[in-house]
Design a protein around this motif. Structure first.
Motif, PDB file in Angstrom:
ATOM      1  N   ARG A  31      42.409  80.049  38.143  1.00  0.00           N
ATOM      2  CA  ARG A  31      42.464  78.724  38.885  1.00  0.00           C
ATOM      3  C   ARG A  31      43.465  77.712  38.376  1.00  0.00           C
ATOM      4  N   VAL A 135      39.129  66.316  47.689  1.00  0.00           N
ATOM      5  CA  VAL A 135      37.960  67.116  46.867  1.00  0.00           C
ATOM      6  C   VAL A 135      38.980  68.141  46.399  1.00  0.00           C
ATOM      7  N   ARG A 136      40.234  68.475  46.359  1.00  0.00           N
ATOM      8  CA  ARG A 136      40.738  69.305  45.555  1.00  0.00           C
ATOM      9  C   ARG A 136      41.331  68.953  44.362  1.00  0.00           C
ATOM     10  N   PRO A 137      41.764  69.706  43.229  1.00  0.00           N
ATOM     11  CA  PRO A 137      42.279  69.348  41.968  1.00  0.00           C
ATOM     12  C   PRO A 137      43.557  68.517  41.888  1.00  0.00           C
TER      13      PRO A 137
ATOM     14  N   ILE B  71      38.559  65.732  38.933  1.00  0.00           N
ATOM     15  CA  ILE B  71      39.488  66.875  39.141  1.00  0.00           C
ATOM     16  C   ILE B  71      38.941  68.336  38.748  1.00  0.00           C
ATOM     17  N   HIS B  74      36.230  69.707  41.150  1.00  0.00           N
ATOM     18  CA  HIS B  74      36.882  70.028  42.381  1.00  0.00           C
ATOM     19  C   HIS B  74      37.280  71.250  42.563  1.00  0.00           C
ATOM     20  N   ARG B  75      37.774  72.058  41.365  1.00  0.00           N
ATOM     21  CA  ARG B  75      37.986  73.445  41.696  1.00  0.00           C
ATOM     22  C   ARG B  75      36.791  74.404  41.975  1.00  0.00           C
ATOM     23  N   LEU B  76      35.682  73.557  41.704  1.00  0.00           N
ATOM     24  CA  LEU B  76      34.515  74.821  42.004  1.00  0.00           C
ATOM     25  C   LEU B  76      33.664  74.341  43.179  1.00  0.00           C
ATOM     26  N   SER B 103      43.533  74.571  45.969  1.00  0.00           N
ATOM     27  CA  SER B 103      42.477  74.532  45.000  1.00  0.00           C
ATOM     28  C   SER B 103      42.972  75.447  43.712  1.00  0.00           C
TER      29      SER B 103
END
Lengths: 327, 300
Positions: A31, A135-137, B71, B74-76, B103
């Motif tokens: 990820r 809400v994303r990285p 941050i 937010h990946r999960l 993502s």
């Protein structure tokens, strides 16, 4: 409480070689973080301009503008080729050169920026898609800059590719191609430099307008209005401030023919004329970059600073507007 | 085990409105329902946990970490807001793939997962259509798809059944419950409809005017009560009259009669009365308390 087992329960096993419906599966691969998210937004911006995954109209828009900016280059190359095939000297007819090219395409580039550019920012705001990016990285500014760069990529292509084609045709049609490259090496970096400046100019204007409104049409109108209103101020201001002596010597402001003219210090008419951004861009910055400084009354440095100020100001607006999601 | 989300004395004040007041709660693994009327603070609480807005005061944790830098979390996490958030001119396949990539998933994986997830939510056939042409139900499914495409551990769904008819709501809830139970994805679902929460969630948090009024296991609220409920197809009036004559207090609620703390003798009397009156009994059972009852109770 019958809470599900922690972690990931395997509901469907994936076996190698299966091609039929697997439904939902768990993902255990890598990820990425902000970098990957940034690239994803950039790629999506590119796809958006190209209209991929979008409707037919979006696909056509980029193609039409592409043809329009390439059109003059194709025309010039065709005419030159036609002439030379009949043994004529291409130098004898006044075909546009590199420094003339943006006279032909500036308005097309501006329309491209105004019409297509805002599509990269405004609709996401209008349709609340930003709340999903939030809400994303990635950070809000990552999103805005990735979009900015996506449009900048096209703006660069649209400014540089036609000029590069033109250059190539000049090289190939010359009696001594290598000699042409030797003599006109400067043109190559000038094409790149002016492409960079013009692309940054278009992109920053389009993105700033788009960052200020969630309606694409308003952003488009905003870009056009900005260029026309500043030009009107520059034009009227120039008329009002032009001295009688100047008028006698040169006629209207900006009409300097082929003379190389520098404004005397303090001549306000010439400085306010800088607000006519298309002139400042084309005659001030672009021709100067190509080594032709005959068409503009003030020092090219003032033109360059004016354009730089517009780029910096517009970029600043975009950064400010996207300093945080929902800000 | 640490809670997935926890809030301690969270207060959120907008200019002149208190959206959340001194909220302390935990969201654990499994399905949690966030119940409350419009304006109770459900969406505010969710966007606060997601790091989109900042709390005026108080602390909160996401996956056991302080919620300062979202941050990483937010990946999960997956999220589907209450309102429409889908670009109308983009296809679901394109958009879901894109969201998976944002993502952090690699390109090929994002594409294949988008296909699988869209099939999972029932948008297989329509995935290449622009989402602006979708029905409300399809949009809700597309919103769910983008929230789970990156295989998160926790998904926050704000009013996932909004705008759906009862059948559509039922289907959506079944899909959500199935996604959670089969794949171990914890969910926090907000709704103003208690039926939604009752049917799907293991735990419930009830918000009212910015404060938590109840939180606990749903099963704890839906226990049998001392009240006996008799549902009739016909003849309810006759039975009610006969029972009152014999000194048994009854209250009528729709097609049912409710009798508090019926003794063994009362049960015999009830049996006899039903036989005598010839009423058509549909169902006789201890009454189950529903979440509606919590709402009828004044907030303490």
């Amino acid at each position: 409480m019958n809470a599900p087992v922690s972690g990931h329960v395997v509901g469907l096993e994936q076996r190698e070689g299966e091609v039929f419906d697997l439904g939902y599966r768990h993902y255990d691969g890598p990820r990425g973080g902000r970098g990957k998210a940034f690239m994803a937004v950039y790629d999506d911006g590119i796809r958006s301009v190209l209209g991929l995954g979008r409707g037919v109209a979006a696909k056509m828009m980029c193609g039409i503008f592409g043809l329009l900016v390439l059109g003059p280059a194709i025309f010039i190359i065709s005419v030159a080729g036609f002439m030379s095939s009949f043994g004529g000297e291409t130098d004898e007819i006044p075909l546009p050169k590199h420094e003339d090219y943006y006279v032909l395409t500036f308005i097309i580039l501006l329309l491209f920026a105004a019409i297509v550019g805002p599509a990269l920012l405004s609709p996401d705001k209008r349709n609340s898609v930003l709340s999903l990016y939030a809400v994303r990285p990635l950070k809000s500014l990552d999103y805005a800059i990735a979009r900015w760069l996506a449009f900048f990529t096209f703006a660069m292509a649209f400014t540089i590719v036609p000029q590069a084609l033109l250059y190539l045709s000049f090289v190939l049609s010359d009696d001594s191609p290598l000699g042409y490259i030797k003599d006109h090496g400067r043109d190559l970096w000038a094409i790149f430099a002016i492409g960079l400046i013009l692309a940054a100019f278009m992109t920053s204007l389009a993105m700033a307008a788009a960052s200020l409104t969630s309606r694409r049409a308003f952003a488009s109108a905003g870009v056009i209005a900005f260029v026309f209103i500043t030009a009107a101020i520059g034009g009227f201001g120039g008329e009002i401030l032009t001295s009688d002596q100047d008028r006698e010597e040169h006629g209207a402001v900006g009409n300097y023919g082929d003379e190389e003219v520098q404004a005397p210090d303090g001549d306000a008419a010439h400085y306010i004329h800088l607000l006519i951004l298309p002139d400042t861009m084309i005659d001030g910055v672009s021709r100067w970059t190509f080594g032709d400084r005959a068409h503009f009354p003030v020092s090219p440095w003032y033109s360059a600073m004016t354009i730089a100020a517009v780029i910096a100001g517009a970029f600043g607006i975009t950064v400010f507007r996207y300093r945080k999601f929902g800000g | 085990m640490a809670a997935l989300l926890s809030a301690r004395n969270i207060t959120k004040v907008y200019e002149d409105t208190v959206a959340l007041q001194d909220v302390t709660l935990d969201v654990e693994q499994g399905m949690t329902g966030l119940l409350g009327a419009n304006g109770a603070g459900k969406s505010t609480l969710m966007t606060l946990f997601l790091g989109i807005i900042q709390a005026t005061s108080g602390d909160f944790q996401v996956f056991g970490e302080d919620g300062g830098d979202p941050i990483q979390a937010h990946r999960l996490i997956g999220y589907s807001p209450e309102y429409e958030c889908l670009p109308p001119n983009v296809s679901a396949a394109e958009f879901t793939t894109h969201m998976a990539r944002v993502s952090g998933l690699p390109r090929t994986e994002a594409r294949s997962r988008a296909t699988d997830v869209l099939r999972h939510v029932g948008l297989d056939e329509e995935r290449y259509r622009p989402m602006g042409t979708y029905s409300t139900g399809m949009k809700q499914r597309a919103k769910l798809a983008q929230a789970i495409v990156h295989d998160p551990q926790l998904v926050l769904l704000d009013e996932p059944t909004a705008g759906l008819d009862p059948a559509g709501r039922q289907e959506m809830l079944e899909l959500i419950a199935q996604t959670s139970s089969e794949f171990g994805i914890s969910m926090l679902i907000s709704s103003h409809l208690m039926g939604d929460i009752e049917r799907t969630c293991e735990r419930i948090i009830v918000l009212e005017a910015g404060g938590v009024v109840e939180q606990g296991d749903v099963s704890g609220y839906t226990t049998d009560t001392e009240t006996l409920a008799l549902e009739f197809d016909e003849g309810i009036e006759a039975v009610a009259a006969a029972l009152t004559n014999k000194g048994i207090a009854v209250t009528t609620e729709g097609r049912a009669l409710l009798i508090e703390e019926a003794s063994q003798d009362d049960l015999d009397t009830i049996r006899d009365v039903i036989v005598e009156t010839g009423a058509l009994l549909h169902r006789l059972a201890p009454r189950t308390q529903t979440l509606s009852d919590i709402f009828r109770r004044p907030a303490s």
